[in-house]
Structures are given as structure tokens and as C-alpha cells.
Design an enzyme around this catalytic site. Structure first.
Site, PDB file in Angstrom:
ATOM      1  N   GLN A   1       0.796  -1.220   0.000  1.00 61.97           N
ATOM      2  CA  GLN A   1       0.000   0.000   0.000  1.00 61.97           C
ATOM      3  C   GLN A   1       0.836   1.282   0.000  1.00 61.97           C
ATOM      4  OE1 GLN A   1      -2.631  -1.861   3.254  1.00 61.97           O
ATOM      5  NE2 GLN A   1      -4.043  -0.509   2.204  1.00 61.97           N
TER       6      GLN A   1
ATOM      7  N   HIS B   1      -2.292  -4.952 -12.654  1.00 61.04           N
ATOM      8  CA  HIS B   1      -1.831  -4.767 -14.042  1.00 61.04           C
ATOM      9  C   HIS B   1      -2.753  -5.478 -15.029  1.00 61.04           C
ATOM     10  CE1 HIS B   1       2.476  -4.083 -12.301  1.00 61.04           C
ATOM     11  NE2 HIS B   1       1.738  -2.994 -12.274  1.00 61.04           N
TER      12      HIS B   1
ATOM     13  N   ASP C   1       2.178   0.696  -8.195  1.00 60.75           N
ATOM     14  CA  ASP C   1       3.537   0.668  -8.756  1.00 60.75           C
ATOM     15  C   ASP C   1       4.416   1.719  -8.074  1.00 60.75           C
ATOM     16  OD1 ASP C   1       2.490  -1.166 -10.476  1.00 60.75           O
ATOM     17  OD2 ASP C   1       2.820  -0.017 -12.321  1.00 60.75           O
TER      18      ASP C   1
ATOM     19  N   ARG D   1       3.990  -0.176  13.101  1.00 59.46           N
ATOM     20  CA  ARG D   1       3.634  -1.471  12.536  1.00 59.46           C
ATOM     21  C   ARG D   1       3.692  -1.371  11.010  1.00 59.46           C
ATOM     22  NH1 ARG D   1      -1.908  -3.992  10.969  1.00 59.46           N
ATOM     23  NH2 ARG D   1      -1.200  -6.067  10.437  1.00 59.46           N
TER      24      ARG D   1
ATOM     25  N   HIS E   1       1.007  -9.321   4.538  1.00 55.09           N
ATOM     26  CA  HIS E   1      -0.161  -8.435   4.465  1.00 55.09           C
ATOM     27  C   HIS E   1      -0.667  -8.438   3.016  1.00 55.09           C
ATOM     28  CE1 HIS E   1      -2.211  -4.806   6.521  1.00 55.09           C
ATOM     29  NE2 HIS E   1      -2.784  -4.913   5.334  1.00 55.09           N
TER      30      HIS E   1
ATOM     31  N   ASN F   1      -1.766 -10.710   8.446  1.00 57.60           N
ATOM     32  CA  ASN F   1      -2.779  -9.689   8.636  1.00 57.60           C
ATOM     33  C   ASN F   1      -4.104 -10.178   8.077  1.00 57.60           C
ATOM     34  OD1 ASN F   1      -3.650  -6.820   9.192  1.00 57.60           O
ATOM     35  ND2 ASN F   1      -4.204  -7.002   7.029  1.00 57.60           N
ATOM     36  N   GLU F   2      -5.128 -10.233   8.909  1.00 58.70           N
ATOM     37  CA  GLU F   2      -6.509 -10.472   8.492  1.00 58.70           C
ATOM     38  C   GLU F   2      -6.695 -11.633   7.515  1.00 58.70           C
ATOM     39  OE1 GLU F   2      -8.317  -6.918   7.014  1.00 58.70           O
ATOM     40  OE2 GLU F   2      -8.163  -5.884   8.928  1.00 58.70           O
TER      41      GLU F   2
ATOM     42  N   ASN G   1      -7.661  -5.780  14.631  1.00 61.60           N
ATOM     43  CA  ASN G   1      -8.072  -4.647  13.804  1.00 61.60           C
ATOM     44  C   ASN G   1      -9.555  -4.421  14.019  1.00 61.60           C
ATOM     45  OD1 ASN G   1      -5.490  -4.761  12.809  1.00 61.60           O
ATOM     46  ND2 ASN G   1      -6.073  -5.362  10.724  1.00 61.60           N
TER      47      ASN G   1
ATOM     48  N   TYR H   1     -12.736  -1.574  12.995  1.00 59.00           N
ATOM     49  CA  TYR H   1     -13.139  -0.355  12.298  1.00 59.00           C
ATOM     50  C   TYR H   1     -14.601   0.031  12.518  1.00 59.00           C
ATOM     51  CZ  TYR H   1      -8.795  -0.423   9.555  1.00 59.00           C
ATOM     52  OH  TYR H   1      -7.478  -0.394   9.164  1.00 59.00           O
TER      53      TYR H   1
ATOM     54  N   GLU I   1      -4.832  -2.067  14.119  1.00 57.31           N
ATOM     55  CA  GLU I   1      -5.430  -1.096  13.194  1.00 57.31           C
ATOM     56  C   GLU I   1      -6.763  -0.585  13.733  1.00 57.31           C
ATOM     57  OE1 GLU I   1      -6.023  -2.396   9.097  1.00 57.31           O
ATOM     58  OE2 GLU I   1      -4.110  -3.463   9.122  1.00 57.31           O
TER      59      GLU I   1
END
Ligand code: GBH
Length: 506
Positions: free
Chosen positions: A47, A67, A80, A105, A150, A194-195, A336, A338, A405
Site C-alpha cells: 500500500q 496490471h 507501482d 507497525r 499483508h 494480517n486479516e 483490527n 473499524y 489497526e
């Protein structure tokens, strides 16, 4: 008579003193976390790093996916270049120093370390990059918290079926060994994954990379191998590394709170079933007393598989050795959180087409009145945080927990009062969970340090404490109001009482 007057004076004094100190309590009633509680920020390799094919990095499934299918990302973007963090180690750590945080993290890109995923060929530049980051963090007394995986599997391993192939667990062990050998002296807090729910369900059951779109089938195979991989790496760490290099290892799971939509028994049951499918799928095998999949998942998926004519359950079985290996494979839970959903019981007739949603058979939705954000899936519901934490405490014997998170996306711009309010209200809920309910939480990371590439939502959703200007050649980072707010929180350990508390020049 004299005595009588003295007594009166004394009583008056006591009363007044009470009033005065009560008054002081009101003024001092700031919400504070204790000294040992740590604040941090979180990011993930794909990310933010960019440099997708630079200096020997191999292709990952997200490189391939963006892509090959630009139409799958809302703004047809890819990562990219992203935030160019590969080239900005000093600049990004400087932002963290200004925030005054205690930990960072980040995640390590498997294909930057092992370009084709396998341990026979190590990319020295990948090691150089993360060493540089670690050195800079160390110079500034920021503790690294590293996620091994991740979402960015090396594409070469996807050619073998990715996480649906049981051998992936062995390759993950090899990769973990390289990481522990190389970085174990400097990284003492590790997260294997992660998740897994997100990448197994959205990636193998849905249309995020690799986009297998095989719900109720490949998602369960993925989950099974990820749980085995996690257990294997934890046992290796325990046996071969813990004594030598020390450290702590956990896994990050995502837990949106799931609240019954009504007080009816059916809806209460449906909400509990949903918690077991969304969270228990990965939490129960690792954190529960008896291990293995949640009994409700086992029985519902077995029954549906049978009705659909399968000889074997679509949810694979662990051997009893595997159950034992995975059970208790943690030093802490990475959580995490949210948002929150309401749950009603479903009445789906079982179709021939396997599906995770059909297996679970509940209806999930959010209230229109709940404050909206820039993510369709994320509404502001701070009280759900406290409930989720308490559910973990009660069901898994109050494990040591790190919030890896919590965050929110709003429109561009620096004056992000809505983000300040989101963080503030979620931190209040977290504080109540710790100080009123006794949940064992040791730290909190905001997602994210920077605006970044939000998977299939591209750059359209901005979660950053810092805004990134994607038009500028330097990818300029600018702190938002929320960065000032968070600086005040991280430095004082307390939530500010007013705007003036954090808007003076820090
Ligand atoms: C986190 O997942 C991720 O760990 C992190 O990488 C990410 O940047 C962060 O969320 C913010 O998005 O768009 O309707 O298809 C949180 C769990 C799972 C929530 C996938 C969003 C997609 C919903 N996420 N889900 S949708």
C-alpha cells in the site's frame, strides 16, 4: 461551647474540602491511558512502498492483479509507485518522530525478500531496505512491529494455487525462517498474518487478488492452510528462536462488532453465529480453550456440504496433532477494528452453489442513521469497539491484545475534524474496555500514517494522518489536524479536553 464551634469549623472544612476536590476532579477528568500503554501507526508494504519491480523485487499477486485487471480498481490505479516509501525511509520516520509515537507497525513484502517466494534465492536489496528502516526506527527509539504477510503473495507461488495449496504453509515457514534469521535481532514483535479472513474470503472467495471467486470452497482451503502455516511458524519460533533472540509472536485478526438487530432469540443466535464465522473462524482454533474450528461452523458447513452432494465437508478437518499445534499458538492477539454491523437471522434455502454467506445464513446491515464515512463498509459506531473487546475477553480468557489497526477515510483536506472525532470516540470506547471492564490491551495503532493504496478502492479512500499529494513529483506528505490531535494523545497518554489542547504549535 468553644469545642462546639471548633467542631462546626471542622465539619465546614471537611465539607468545603470535599467540594473543592470534587471540583478539581471534574477539571482533571481527562481520559488517560497508563504509562505503559503505547501509541503507534500502521502501514502495509504494497500500500505504501511503490518500487514494485525495483532492485530485484519479484512480482506479487497484487502487482499482477492490478496490471491485468485495471478495471477491478475503482480509479484504475495500482501501487507501482504508491507513496514511494521505498525511497523515503528518513522522511517517513521523521513524520513518526513528530507524532511522538512509541511503535511502528509495517509489513514486509515477501517478494522483495524472496523474489520467487522460495528460500533458495534471497534478494539482498530487499534486506538492505528493511535494515535501513529498522536502523532509522532504532535511532529514534520507535519499536518496530512487523507483519510477515499483508496480502502480497509472490505471484510465482500463486501459480501453484496460492493458499489453497497445502505446501504454501511449508514455503511460509521457510520465508519466516529467513525473516527471523535476518531481522530477529532487531524485530521483537512479530505478526504472522494480517486479516486472514479478508484475504481468504475476499481473495479466494471473492474478487480481490488473486480473485478466485470461489466462495464456500477455496476460501475454506485458504483458511485451513493459513492456520496451519501460522501454527507451524509459531512452533518453530518457540522451539528455535525464542531462547536465542527473544520476542513475541501473534496474528492480526479483523473483528467488526456484530450486534443482534432485535432482542429476539433468533437474532441473538444469528449474531453469535456471525461472530463465529467472521472472527471465530481464525480466532477459535488459536485462542479458544479447546482449539479447532468453532463448533457452529463445523456443523453448518458439514450439513450443507452433505446436502449439496459432497462426500467430504467443504471445511477441511485438522488432524488432532494440528489442532494441538495451532491451539495456543500466540503470545498476543493483534486486533483490527473499524466498524459495527447489525445481524438478523437469515432464511436462505440451501442452494447447490457453495457459498460462505449461505453457510452462515444471516443478514448483515448497518443503520442509515450511523454517521457515514468515505468507505461504503465503514460507519462510525464507537460503542461496538468496547463490545468486541469484551467478547474477546470473555471467550478467549482475556488474551494480551495489541490494537494493530483502527482508522477511517474521509474526504481530502487538512482540516479533518471528522477524523479527530472518530479517533477520539473510539479511544474513549477502548479506554472504557480497559479501565472499566478489565480488557487486557497494551497499545493502539492508527491506520494509517499516510494516505495510501486502498486495494480495490485505489487512492479514492484516504485514511492518513498525513495527506499525500499524488500529483506532486515528491509525493508530498502534509500533516492533517488529526496528526496534531494524535501527537497530543501519543505524547501525553491522555485525550485532549479541547481543540486548544492540540492546535497550539507542537
Ligand atoms: C484493513 O482491513 C486492512 O488490513 C488494510 O490493509 C486496509 O488498508 C484497511 O482495512 C482500510 O481499508 O470495499 O465493500 O468490498 C479492514 C477490513 C476488509 C474492510 C475488506 C473492507 C472490503 C469491503 N476490510 N473490506 S468493500
Amino acid at each position: 461551647m468553644m469545642n462546639f464551634i471548633y467542631l462546626h469549623c471542622f465539619i465546614l472544612f471537611v465539607l468545603l474540602h470535599g467540594v473543592i476536590s470534587d471540583h478539581r476532579n471534574v477539571l482533571d477528568s481527562r481520559v488517560c491511558f497508563d504509562d505503559k500503554f503505547s501509541f503507534g501507526v500502521a502501514t502495509a508494504s504494497y500500500q505504501i512502498e511503490g518500487a514494485w519491480n525495483v532492485s530485484g523485487k519479484g512480482e506479487s499477486i497484487w502487482d499482477r492483479y492490478t496490471h491485468a485487471h485495471p478495471d477491478m480498481v475503482v480509479d484504475r490505479s495500482n501501487a507501482d509507485v504508491a507513496d514511494g516509501s521505498y525511497y523515503k525511509v528518513k522522511e517517513d520516520v521523521a513524520l513518526m518522530v513528530k507524532l511522538g509515537i512509541g511503535f511502528y507497525r509495517f509489513s514486509i513484502a515477501w517478494s522483495r525478500i524472496l523474489p520467487i517466494g522460495l528460500s533458495n534465492y534471497v534478494n539482498e536489496d530487499g534486506i538492505r531496505y528493511y535494515k535501513e528502516l529498522l536502523a532509522e526506527l532504532r535511532r529514534n527509539h520507535i519499536t518496530p512491529v512487523a507483519t510477515m504477510y499483508h496480502f502480497d503473495l509472490p505471484q510465482n507461488l500463486q501459480e501453484l494455487g496460492g493458499w489453497t495449496n497445502p505446501i504454501m504453509a511449508d514455503y511460509f515457514v521457510d520465508y519466516a525462517r529467513v525473516l527471523l534469521d535476518t531481522f530477529g535481532d532487531e524485530i521483537k514483535i512479530w505478526l504472522t498474518f494480517n486479516e486472514p479472513y479478508t484475504f481468504c474470503e475476499d481473495g479466494y472467495g471473492g474478487i480481490e487478488a488473486p480473485g478466485a471467486n470461489s466462495s464456500g470452497f477455496e476460501d475454506y482451503l485458504c483458511g485451513h492452510n493459513v492456520l496451519r502455516a501460522h501454527g507451524m511458524v509459531y512452533r518453530m519460533f518457540d522451539k528455535e528462536y525464542r531462547k536465542k533472540i527473544g520476542g513475541h509472536m501473534g496474528i492480526t485478526l479483523d473483528f467488526s462488532w456484530l450486534e443482534p438487530a432485535t432482542t429476539s432469540v433468533e437474532d441473538q443466535q444469528a449474531a453469535e453465529t456471525a461472530r463465529q464465522f467472521y472472527f471465530g473462524w481464525f480466532a477459535h482454533p488459536i485462542f479458544s480453550k479447546y482449539g479447532d474450528y468453532p463448533p457452529v461452523m463445523r456443523s453448518m458447513i458439514d450439513a450443507n456440504s452433505k446436502r449439496q452432494g459432497f462426500y467430504h465437508s467443504r471445511l477441511p478437518y485438522f488432524t488432532s496433532k494440528e489442532v494441538e499445534m495451532i491451539r495456543g499458538a500466540y503470545d498476543f492477539l493483534g486486533l483490527n477494528h473499524y466498524t459495527t454491523y447489525l445481524v438478523k437471522h437469515g432464511s436462505r434455502r440451501i442452494s447447490l452453489q457453495p457459498s460462505f454467506i449461505d453457510d452462515m445464513n444471516v443478514i448483515k446491515f448497518q443503520r442509515d442513521e450511523w454517521p457515514k464515512t468515505n468507505s461504503s463498509w465503514l460507519k462510525v459506531v464507537p460503542w461496538g469497539f468496547r463490545k468486541a473487546l469484551n467478547w474477546v475477553r470473555v471467550n478467549y480468557r482475556n488474551p494480551k491484545t495489541l490494537i494493530t489497526e483502527n482508522g477511517v477515510a474521509f474526504e481530502r483536506g487538512l482540516h479533518d475534524t471528522k477524523r479527530v472525532n472518530y479517533i477520539d470516540s473510539y479511544l474513549r470506547s477502548l479506554h472504557a474496555a480497559i479501565h472499566q471492564d478489565g480488557c487486557y490491551v497494551i497499545g493502539y495503532a492508527y491506520w494509517s500514517l499516510l494516505d495510501n493504496f486502498e486495494w480495490t478502492r485505489g487512492f479514492s479512500e484516504r485514511f492518513g494522518l498525513h495527506e499525500v499529494d499524488y500529483q506532486s513529483p515528491n509525493l508530498t506528505r502534509t500533516p492533517r489536524l488529526s496528526a496534531k490531535y494524535f501527537t497530543s494523545v501519543a505524547k501525553t497518554g491522555c485525550l485532549p479536553n479541547s481543540y486548544a489542547d492540540y492546535t497550539y504549535d507542537i
